[in-house]
Design a protein around this motif. Structure first.
Motif, PDB file in Angstrom:
ATOM      1  N   GLY A 187       0.780  -1.221   0.000  1.00 20.75           N
ATOM      2  CA  GLY A 187       0.000   0.000   0.000  1.00 20.75           C
ATOM      3  C   GLY A 187       0.814   1.275   0.000  1.00 20.75           C
ATOM      4  N   CYS A 198       4.106   7.873   2.541  1.00 27.53           N
ATOM      5  CA  CYS A 198       3.749   6.532   3.022  1.00 27.53           C
ATOM      6  C   CYS A 198       4.896   5.932   3.827  1.00 27.53           C
ATOM      7  CB  CYS A 198       3.411   5.616   1.855  1.00 27.53           C
ATOM      8  SG  CYS A 198       1.991   6.116   0.879  1.00 27.53           S
ATOM      9  N   ALA A 220      -1.928   2.162  10.816  1.00 29.52           N
ATOM     10  CA  ALA A 220      -1.525   3.324  10.022  1.00 29.52           C
ATOM     11  C   ALA A 220      -2.160   3.308   8.629  1.00 29.52           C
ATOM     12  CB  ALA A 220      -0.008   3.381   9.916  1.00 29.52           C
ATOM     13  N   GLY A 221      -2.869   2.228   8.285  1.00 25.90           N
ATOM     14  CA  GLY A 221      -3.588   2.180   7.023  1.00 25.90           C
ATOM     15  C   GLY A 221      -2.912   1.374   5.916  1.00 25.90           C
ATOM     16  N   TYR A 222      -1.943   0.552   6.294  1.00 26.78           N
ATOM     17  CA  TYR A 222      -1.217  -0.260   5.307  1.00 26.78           C
ATOM     18  C   TYR A 222      -1.345  -1.726   5.708  1.00 26.78           C
ATOM     19  CZ  TYR A 222       0.550   4.351   4.345  1.00 26.78           C
ATOM     20  OH  TYR A 222       0.623   5.695   4.052  1.00 26.78           O
TER      21      TYR A 222
END
Length: 66
Positions: free
Chosen positions: A9, A15, A59-61
């Protein structure tokens, strides 16, 4: 101890910074290096691998053991 995680991701330096910050906040982490090209994070220290993966997911990954 060094732990390597495959991170999914990530597509930009922001990122990488977000993943680095998330991993560095896990208790027991001494050093973090995240490579955008390979999608691999190397974490030095005594942190629990499941805690590292949970931090990346928060963290969204996505993260998996290498």
């Amino acid at each position: 101890m060094t732990t390597e995680l495959k991170i999914s991701g990530m597509n930009c330096p922001h990122c990488v910074a977000a993943v680095t910050q998330a991993l560095a906040a896990v208790p027991g982490v001494d050093d973090v290096a995240v490579d955008l090209q390979t999608g691999v994070a190397r974490v030095d220290g005594a942190a629990d691998t499941d805690a590292l993966i949970a931090a990346v997911v928060a963290a969204g990954y996505a993260a998996d053991r290498v």
